[in-house]
Motif scaffolding. Structure first.
Motif, PDB file in Angstrom:
ATOM      1  N   ARG A  36       0.835  -1.204   0.000  1.00 51.99           N
ATOM      2  CA  ARG A  36       0.000   0.000   0.000  1.00 51.99           C
ATOM      3  C   ARG A  36       0.871   1.256   0.000  1.00 51.99           C
ATOM      4  O   ARG A  36       0.558   2.245  -0.653  1.00 51.99           O
ATOM      5  CB  ARG A  36      -0.941  -0.020   1.210  1.00 51.99           C
ATOM      6  N   LYS A  37       1.981   1.189   0.717  1.00 53.83           N
ATOM      7  CA  LYS A  37       2.871   2.352   0.760  1.00 53.83           C
ATOM      8  C   LYS A  37       3.501   2.603  -0.604  1.00 53.83           C
ATOM      9  O   LYS A  37       3.561   3.735  -1.068  1.00 53.83           O
ATOM     10  CB  LYS A  37       3.955   2.128   1.823  1.00 53.83           C
ATOM     11  N   VAL A  38       3.952   1.536  -1.240  1.00 46.91           N
ATOM     12  CA  VAL A  38       4.640   1.682  -2.532  1.00 46.91           C
ATOM     13  C   VAL A  38       3.710   2.258  -3.585  1.00 46.91           C
ATOM     14  O   VAL A  38       4.087   3.125  -4.364  1.00 46.91           O
ATOM     15  CB  VAL A  38       5.201   0.312  -2.985  1.00 46.91           C
ATOM     16  N   THR A  39       2.476   1.777  -3.600  1.00 51.49           N
ATOM     17  CA  THR A  39       1.559   2.165  -4.683  1.00 51.49           C
ATOM     18  C   THR A  39       0.682   3.354  -4.335  1.00 51.49           C
ATOM     19  O   THR A  39       0.099   3.959  -5.228  1.00 51.49           O
ATOM     20  CB  THR A  39       0.622   0.988  -5.031  1.00 51.49           C
ATOM     21  N   GLY A  40       0.547   3.638  -3.042  1.00 50.72           N
ATOM     22  CA  GLY A  40      -0.389   4.686  -2.654  1.00 50.72           C
ATOM     23  C   GLY A  40      -1.840   4.275  -2.830  1.00 50.72           C
ATOM     24  O   GLY A  40      -2.743   5.097  -2.743  1.00 50.72           O
ATOM     25  N   ARG A  41      -2.072   2.998  -3.096  1.00 49.61           N
ATOM     26  CA  ARG A  41      -3.464   2.514  -3.242  1.00 49.61           C
ATOM     27  C   ARG A  41      -3.883   1.739  -1.999  1.00 49.61           C
ATOM     28  O   ARG A  41      -3.043   1.293  -1.238  1.00 49.61           O
ATOM     29  CB  ARG A  41      -3.583   1.603  -4.465  1.00 49.61           C
ATOM     30  N   GLN A  42      -5.178   1.546  -1.830  1.00 47.02           N
ATOM     31  CA  GLN A  42      -5.666   0.931  -0.598  1.00 47.02           C
ATOM     32  C   GLN A  42      -6.247  -0.456  -0.803  1.00 47.02           C
ATOM     33  O   GLN A  42      -6.273  -1.261   0.117  1.00 47.02           O
ATOM     34  CB  GLN A  42      -6.696   1.855   0.058  1.00 47.02           C
ATOM     35  N   ASN A  43      -6.725  -0.721  -1.972  1.00 48.44           N
ATOM     36  CA  ASN A  43      -7.401  -1.983  -2.244  1.00 48.44           C
ATOM     37  C   ASN A  43      -6.382  -3.127  -2.434  1.00 48.44           C
ATOM     38  O   ASN A  43      -5.297  -2.916  -2.945  1.00 48.44           O
ATOM     39  CB  ASN A  43      -8.232  -1.822  -3.522  1.00 48.44           C
ATOM     40  N   ILE A  44      -6.739  -4.307  -1.967  1.00 42.45           N
ATOM     41  CA  ILE A  44      -5.937  -5.509  -2.177  1.00 42.45           C
ATOM     42  C   ILE A  44      -6.849  -6.568  -2.798  1.00 42.45           C
ATOM     43  O   ILE A  44      -7.971  -6.753  -2.334  1.00 42.45           O
ATOM     44  CB  ILE A  44      -5.381  -6.074  -0.841  1.00 42.45           C
ATOM     45  N   ILE A  45      -6.380  -7.240  -3.817  1.00 40.99           N
ATOM     46  CA  ILE A  45      -7.135  -8.369  -4.371  1.00 40.99           C
ATOM     47  C   ILE A  45      -6.594  -9.663  -3.780  1.00 40.99           C
ATOM     48  O   ILE A  45      -5.393  -9.923  -3.844  1.00 40.99           O
ATOM     49  CB  ILE A  45      -7.072  -8.389  -5.916  1.00 40.99           C
ATOM     50  N   SER A  46      -7.493 -10.415  -3.171  1.00 43.23           N
ATOM     51  CA  SER A  46      -7.125 -11.741  -2.687  1.00 43.23           C
ATOM     52  C   SER A  46      -8.012 -12.744  -3.428  1.00 43.23           C
ATOM     53  O   SER A  46      -8.758 -12.370  -4.329  1.00 43.23           O
ATOM     54  CB  SER A  46      -7.339 -11.824  -1.178  1.00 43.23           C
ATOM     55  N   PHE A  47      -7.947 -14.017  -3.048  1.00 46.70           N
ATOM     56  CA  PHE A  47      -8.631 -15.021  -3.848  1.00 46.70           C
ATOM     57  C   PHE A  47      -9.512 -15.930  -2.997  1.00 46.70           C
ATOM     58  O   PHE A  47      -9.281 -16.110  -1.793  1.00 46.70           O
ATOM     59  CB  PHE A  47      -7.609 -15.820  -4.664  1.00 46.70           C
ATOM     60  N   THR A  48     -10.514 -16.462  -3.645  1.00 42.89           N
ATOM     61  CA  THR A  48     -11.452 -17.356  -2.970  1.00 42.89           C
ATOM     62  C   THR A  48     -10.691 -18.471  -2.256  1.00 42.89           C
ATOM     63  O   THR A  48      -9.695 -18.980  -2.752  1.00 42.89           O
ATOM     64  CB  THR A  48     -12.417 -17.985  -3.993  1.00 42.89           C
ATOM     65  N   ASN A  49     -11.186 -18.829  -1.106  1.00 43.06           N
ATOM     66  CA  ASN A  49     -10.610 -19.897  -0.275  1.00 43.06           C
ATOM     67  C   ASN A  49      -9.193 -19.623   0.223  1.00 43.06           C
ATOM     68  O   ASN A  49      -8.492 -20.532   0.668  1.00 43.06           O
ATOM     69  CB  ASN A  49     -10.666 -21.250  -0.988  1.00 43.06           C
ATOM     70  N   ALA A  50      -8.792 -18.356   0.154  1.00 42.64           N
ATOM     71  CA  ALA A  50      -7.485 -17.982   0.687  1.00 42.64           C
ATOM     72  C   ALA A  50      -7.498 -18.047   2.205  1.00 42.64           C
ATOM     73  O   ALA A  50      -8.524 -17.834   2.851  1.00 42.64           O
ATOM     74  CB  ALA A  50      -7.148 -16.556   0.252  1.00 42.64           C
ATOM     75  N   PHE A  51      -6.329 -18.349   2.770  1.00 40.84           N
ATOM     76  CA  PHE A  51      -6.127 -18.175   4.208  1.00 40.84           C
ATOM     77  C   PHE A  51      -4.750 -17.563   4.414  1.00 40.84           C
ATOM     78  O   PHE A  51      -3.742 -18.087   3.932  1.00 40.84           O
ATOM     79  CB  PHE A  51      -6.211 -19.490   4.976  1.00 40.84           C
TER      80      PHE A  51
END
Lengths: 426, 426, 426, 426
Positions: D130-145
Motif C-alpha cells: 500500500r505504501k509503494v503504490t499509494g493505493r488501498q485496495n488488495i485483491i485476494s482469492f477465494t478460499n485464501a487463508f
C-alpha cells in the motif's frame, strides 16, 4: 376528491405510508392550506407555525412575492427541470446571489448546485474537502446533525441516527462542541489532539460544524469558540465547513449565521430556506481556490429545479436592505425575554434557555424530556406548531418564520406559555 | 432582466458556478422555455429533447395537465412545504398510487418519502435492508450507478465516480451484471460466490440493481437473469432492491421496468419521473413485512414537496389505461429499427445497439468514444439534445419523452442520423 | 564462520536486510553473547543492558535456571512445535500459572495461546470483546501502542505508526489517557462522551489500555484513573482489556501492573517477558464467562512454542515468593531518586521524570528530542544500552532486567549520567 | 512433575485453556516427545506425523543437525533475544540465505524480519504494498487463508474465519482462484474486472495468493494461471505478493513454490518452515525497489529470535544440493499414485485428489465432510496424525515432513488407507 370517498386522509396515510413517518404522528391532522406564519388543516383549524418547515420557511408559507414569480414562470413555460444546463433562472440567481449576498460581505465563493437537499450539499462538501487535501478524516462535533445519507450520518452525533446506518461510520471523529464540555475548554482539548502526534487522531481534511445546532438541542456556539476553530483550521491547514442549512438564510439574524463571529469558512452548505418558498434547493459555496472539481464529478438529477431557483432569487431581495435583519433581531429579543421569564416562572421545568436569533429553545433538563414532548403536544392542541430538539428531545424549539409580525409572535408565545402552564400543573 | 445588462447568462455561469458544472459545457447555451419534447434557448433556437431531464421528464416538459394542477394548487395556497406531516396532496397521491399502480399489479408496498432525489431513496433502501437483515454487506453490479452520496457511491461501478468519494468504499461487493461477462454466465458465477463458504464474499443484506443501466451504458438485463437474481435472493434470504429511478415510471414501456420479468422486488427506488413535472420527488417502496423503521429513523427536509406530489398524482392518470404503454412500445420499435439500420449503414462506427423501450443506445465501441461525444455535439448543433452513456461515454443514448409524437420522434432520429453521417464522413 | 570471509556482519546486514531495520542503526554493532544484564558484541565490548529486549527480558539474558530447563527439554527431544495440541509442557505451564499467579490473586481466567507476539494477543482480545458484546467500536487512548498488525494499529496513538497502515483505521476511537489532558479531567471527559447519546461516540465493545505506556512516553496512569475507567466499563457494560505486554510480568513491581490499582480486567494481554527467556510467546487471559470462542476461531501456527513454554513455567518460580517483587520495588526507588536528582542537576534538559517500577523515563521536553536521542547514543558509546520513547522520542527510557544487582544498576545509572553531562555540556 | 499429582495433563488443559483450543480436541492426547516424522504421547504411543506442525516441520521434529546448532548456541550464551539489533546469527542467516537461496535462483530481495508468525509477514506485505503504490485496495482469492490478525483476515476467504473479525473487512476484494470457477476462466474474469473502468473494483495495490491453498482445500493453482496473474499485475502496475508461508521452504518440491511457474513475485511471505526447527520465525522478501520502509515503520518484539535464526541457517544447508528436492519429488509421486488408487478403490467417497508435492489431499465431496473428519479421527486412533482442510473440512490433507523415509511414508499411507476402509465400511 378521493379523500372524501371511503377513508379520510389520515386513514390513507396510516394505511399506506411507511412506518418511518413521524410528523404526521406528532401533528395528527391533515393540512391543506398555508400562508405566511399560518397553516390550516382540512377541518379549517388554524395554527400559528413556530416550526416553519424545520427552518425551510424563513419567509413564511407561500410567500406572496415569490408565489407571483413562480406562477409567472410556470405560466410562461419557463424551463422547469434543467439539470445543470444553463438557464435564464440559474444565471439570474447566480448574479443576484453575488450582488446581494457575496459582494457586500466581501466573500468570494463559487456556487455549486448539488442534489436539492441538505444532506446532498453536506456530502458534496465532504467530497471536495477530501479531494482538496488528499486526507480522509473529517472532524465533526458532538450533537451534530448533518443529514441522513451515509456520509452525513458519519458526522452525526446522535446515536440512534448513527445506528440507522447499519454499518460502522468511519473516517470521522467527533470532537466536543463549544457547549459540550461541562468542566473544560473544548478548544484546548481539540488543540491538544491536533498538536500531539501521539493522539490517535489523524489529521483531518476538514472540520464541519453548525454555528447553532438545530437538531442537537439548539446549542449556540460562542463566537470565541468559532474563531478558535477557524484559527486551528488555519494553523493545521484544515478546511473549515460551515453547515448553514438550518442556521443560515437569516435564521440567526444575519444572512450567514457565522457573520457576527467574523470568520470565513472555506465551504458553506446552504439548503432549506435558500429556496425561499420551501421548494427543494441546495447550494454549496466553495472558495475559488478549492473549486477543483472535475466536470460532473458530483451531480444530481434535480440540481436544476428552476421553480425553486426563481423563488430563491426573489427571496434574496429581502437582503437588499437590512430591514429584515433588524426586524429579526428585534423580535429575537422578545422571544429571548419571554423564554427567560418562562424559565423563571416555571421552576418545575428546571429549564434553561438556549440559542440565538430565531433559533431558540427551552431546555427542560435531562430525564424530564416528557415535559418538552408534552408541551409541544399541548401547544399543538391549542393551535401552535412546535417541535422538540436535542438528543432526548428535551428542548422545546422555536423556529418561526422570520417574517412573522410581532402581534402574531406574541400571540403564539402566549399560547405556548398556556401549554406549559397546563403541562406543569398536571 | 439582470442578464441583459453587462454579461450574458453563460458569462455569469462561467464566472460564478462551480467547475463541477457539466451539461452547460456539453450544451453551451442558456435555455429559457420548454414544452413537451421541445426546448428553446434565449436566442429562440428550438431543440428536440432526446434527453428528457436524464429521464425525469417522461411526460415531457411542462406537461399541460400537470401544469394546471400545479397552478391551481399554488394559486389556492395549498400547503407547499410540509415535511412528512399529513397533507391532502400526500393522501391523494398515496391513494392514487395504490389504486392505479400497486393494486392492479397485485403489489403491496408501503410508501416511504425520503429526501427528494434518487440517491436519497437509494440510501434509504440500503439502510432498511441492513436493518431488516442485520447484515452489512450489499451486492451491487458492474457498471451500476445509483447516485453521488456516500452510500450510493459505494455501490457504483464507475471508477472515477468512486474515486470522488475520497475514502474507501466499503461494505459492498461488485458482481458481474448480466451483460458484463464475455465468456461466462453471470448467474453461475454469483451463485458459486454465495454457495462456497470460502468465497470471501460475506452474505449480503441485499442485492441492488437497475434492470437497464442508464448511466453504465444502456445495458439491459435479460429477464432470465433478473429471475435468476430473484431466485438467488430467495434461496439465501437476501433482499432484492430494484433501483427504478431511471428505468421506472414507464421508461421501458411498463410502469415498473421489472414487470415483464415477473419478479417482485422487496424494495423499489423511484425518483426522476415519479414527480411527473420534473419537480424533485422520490419514494421508496417497501414490502410491508420489511417496513420496520422507527418513526423518523430516516428523514429529509423536503420529503413533503407538495407541488411535486400534486403533479405526481396527476401523472399517474397516464397509467389508468394502457394507451401510453402501448404507444411507448410502438415507438420503441421505431427507435430500435432505426438504430439497427444506422449500425448497419455506418460500419465505420463498429457499433451495436443496446437497451429497451425508451432507453436505447448506439454503442460505438471501445476506444472510439470520440464518436459518441462528437455525434452528440453535432446533434446539438443541429437541434437535438442527447447525451452519452457508459464508462467511457461510448454510447449515444436516447432518452426522449414517452409522450413524443411519432412525427417529432422520426424527425429527431433523422437529425441524429445526419449528425452521425457528418461525424463519420469527417 | 561466513562473516569473517569478505564482509563483516554489519556490512551483510546493511546490504541484505530491509530498510525497515532500526535498532541496528541506533546500536551500530553486531552482538554475539549475552548474560543476565550484560551483552557483548563481536569485538568483545561489554554493555550494561537498560533496555532488556524492550521489556522481554525481565529475568535477564539467557537466565541460567531457564537455560537449564530449555537445554534439558531440547536434549531429550521434548516436542518442540505442537500448535495447540496437548503437551506436557503446556499442561505444566497452565497448572503452574494457575497455582502461582492466578489463585493467589483471586483471579480466574481462561488462558488462550494466540500467535506468539504482543500484537497477536491484542488482536485476539479485540476479537473476543467484539464477539462477546456484539459491538464493533473499541475505545483506546492517546499515545497508546499495541502492535503493528492492522487491528492493533487501529488502536495506536502515534500518527506515523498509524499512517503505516496505508488504509483508514476504523471502528476505534482515541480518548484522552490519564496524563494527556493538561487542563481537565480525562475521566470526566470520557464519561460525558459515554453519557451523552448525542456525542457521536458509538458504545464500544471494550476499552483497551496500558497502565504505563511503554512506547508512548512512559506515561504512568494513576490508580484513581484506572479505577475510574473500570467503573465506567462496568456502568456501560463495556469490557476492560489491559494490555500488559510491556508493563506486566513484574515490570512495575507486581506480576500484573494493575494489581495495586485493585481493578480486575475482563481480558489481559501478556507477551514479552511471559516467555522468560526472550523466546516468542503470548497469552490472552479471558474471564471464563467471556470465553465463548468456537474451537479454532482464532489460531496461529506457533502457538505451541514449547521451548518458550518450558522457560515460561520456570520463570513463574520467581513469583512463588515476594523476593523479586520486593527487590524490584527497592531498586525502583534508587532509579527514581537518581532520575529526580538528574532532573534537578541538569536544568538545561528542562526535564521531568516519568513512570513507575522498572519502567521509568526522563522526559526532556518538547522540541528538545535531540537531547534524548543524543543521550542514548552517548550512553551506548559508553557501554549502556537504552532507547528513547514518546511520540517524538523525547524520553530517555530505563527498562533494565528486574534481576539486575544494585551495584550494576548504580554503575549503569552512573554511565547514563556521564552521558547526560557530556551531551548537555556540548 | 505436577501433572502426575491430582490431574492429568488433559484435565488441566480442559480446565484452564480457553475454549478456542482445537487440535487438543481432534488429537485428544498429551504429547511428550518427537523426532523426525514421529511423535510420542505421555502413554508412549507412537504416531507417524503426516501433519508436520501444519507445515512448520518440513525437516521433521527436532531435526538432529539443527538441534546441535541450537544446543551449542544456547550453551554458549549466544544472544537469544535481540529485536532487530545486529547479531552474528542474523548476519550469518542473511548471508547464507542470499548465497544458498536467492543468488542461485537469480532473485534479488531485501529481507525483512517482522514479528515471527505467518500473519505478521502477511501484514507487513500488505503495508509495504500500500505504501509503494499509494493505493488501498488488495485483491485476494477465494478460499485464501493468510492468518488471523485483522489485515490478514480481510484477505481470507472462509466465512466463519472472516466473521471472527467482528467488524466489516474492508479495502479488499475476493477474486476467483484458478480452481474456483466451474464453468469459466478465472483469469479472463479478473481481467475484465481490471479492464472495465465501470467494474466497481478499485485498482489494487497488490494481489496476494498462495500457489497451493493449504487451509482452503489443497487447491493447487496451475502454472498457467500463476503466469496469467503475474502478467495482469505487470500490465496494471499491481504488486504481486506470494504467501509462501505453507507452500514454501520446499513443501512443493522446490524451495519457493512458485519456481516452476517461472514467475517473480514483488514480495514473498515466508514463515512456518523457514525456522527449520519449528521455532517462531517469519521473513518478508521485498524487491529492492519496493523496500521503501522508514526505519522501524513496521516492527515486532520477537523479530530477533536468534535460536530460530540459527536453526534456519542450518536448515538452508538442505538446499545446497538438489538431493532433498529430488527426494521430495520422488516421494510426491508415491503419494499421488496412492491417493489416486484410493479414490478409485473407494468410490463411496466420491473423492478426487488435489495438490502437488508434499501438499496433497483427498477431497471427499460436498456434504460428505463427515468422511474426512471421520477418516482423520480413525487414522489418529491407528497412529497417524492428519488433519482436514477446505471450507467444510472436506479434504483429508497430507502434509508430512519432507525428510520422511519412503518406508515410513508407505507405512503411514497404509494406515491411512485402513482408516478409510473402516470408515467407508461402517
Amino acid at each position: 376528491m378521493l379523500l372524501t370517498k371511503e377513508k379520510n386522509g389520515m386513514e390513507i396515510i396510516e394505511e399506506r405510508e411507511s412506518a418511518v413517518r413521524s410528523y404526521s404522528r406528532s401533528f395528527p391532522t391533515v393540512f391543506e392550506k398555508a400562508k405566511d406564519h399560518l397553516v390550516w388543516d382540512v377541518d379549517g383549524k388554524e395554527y400559528i407555525d413556530f416550526f416553519a418547515g424545520a427552518g425551510s420557511l424563513n419567509y413564511g408559507h407561500n410567500n406572496e412575492k415569490m408565489k407571483t414569480k413562480i406562477m409567472d414562470y410556470v405560466m410562461n413555460d419557463g424551463i422547469s427541470h434543467s439539470l445543470d444546463m444553463g438557464t435564464v433562472a440559474r444565471a439570474e440567481f447566480l448574479e443576484t446571489f453575488n450582488e446581494v449576498i457575496l459582494r457586500p460581505r466581501n466573500l468570494d465563493y463559487k456556487v455549486m448546485f448539488p442534489g436539492p437537499t441538505g444532506t446532498n450539499t453536506v456530502e458534496s462538501a465532504l467530497k471536495i474537502a477530501r479531494k482538496v487535501t488528499g486526507r480522509q478524516n473529517i472532524i465533526s462535533f458532538t450533537n451534530a446533525f448533518h443529514g441522513m445519507t451515509l456520509g452525513s450520518l458519519s458526522i452525526s452525533g446522535n446515536s440512534s441516527i448513527r445506528n440507522g446506518a447499519g454499518v460502522p461510520l468511519t473516517n470521522t471523529i467527533s470532537m466536543p462542541y463549544d457547549t459540550f464540555f461541562k468542566n473544560g475548554n473544548a478548544i484546548d482539548y481539540l488543540e491538544q489532539y491536533l498538536e500531539d502526534t501521539g493522539s490517535g487522531v489523524d489529521l483531518p481534511a476538514a472540520m464541519i460544524l453548525e454555528t447553532v445546532q438545530g437538531e442537537g438541542g439548539i446549542n449556540a456556539a460562542s463566537f470565541e469558540w468559532l474563531r478558535g476553530i477557524e484559527k486551528l483550521c488555519r494553523r493545521y491547514d484544515i478546511l473549515l465547513i460551515i453547515d448553514d442549512v438550518q442556521a443560515g438564510c437569516g435564521r440567526t439574524g444575519t444572512f450567514f449565521s457565522f457573520e457576527p463571529a467574523g470568520i470565513q469558512p472555506d465551504i458553506v452548505c446552504l439548503s432549506k430556506s435558500i429556496g425561499g418558498y420551501g421548494l427543494p434547493l441546495a447550494i454549496t459555496l466553495i472558495k475559488p481556490e478549492h473549486d477543483i472539481w472535475e466536470p460532473g464529478e458530483h451531480n444530481g438529477t434535480f440540481r436544476g429545479n428552476n421553480m425553486a431557483i426563481v423563488a430563491a432569487t426573489e427571496a434574496l431581495s429581502y437582503w437588499k436592505t437590512d430591514d429584515l435583519a433588524k426586524s429579526v433581531q428585534k423580535k429575537s429579543k422578545i422571544i429571548k425575554l419571554r423564554f427567560e421569564q418562562i424559565v423563571e416562572d416555571y421552576p418545575e421545568l428546571k429549564a434553561t434557555t438556549r440559542g440565538r436569533g430565531f433559533m431558540q429553545g427551552i431546555a427542560c433538563g435531562k430525564g424530564k424530556e416528557a415535559y418538552a414532548t408534552k408541551i409541544c403536544a399541548k401547544a399543538f392542541e391549542k393551535g401552535v406548531i412546535m417541535e422538540t430538539s436535542g438528543p432526548s428531545g428535551e428542548v422545546v424549539k422555536f423556529l418561526g418564520a422570520l417574517t412573522i409580525d410581532e402581534t402574531s409572535l406574541i400571540k403564539g408565545l402566549g399560547i405556548l406559555e398556556e401549554a406549559i402552564e397546563e403541562v406543569v400543573r398536571q
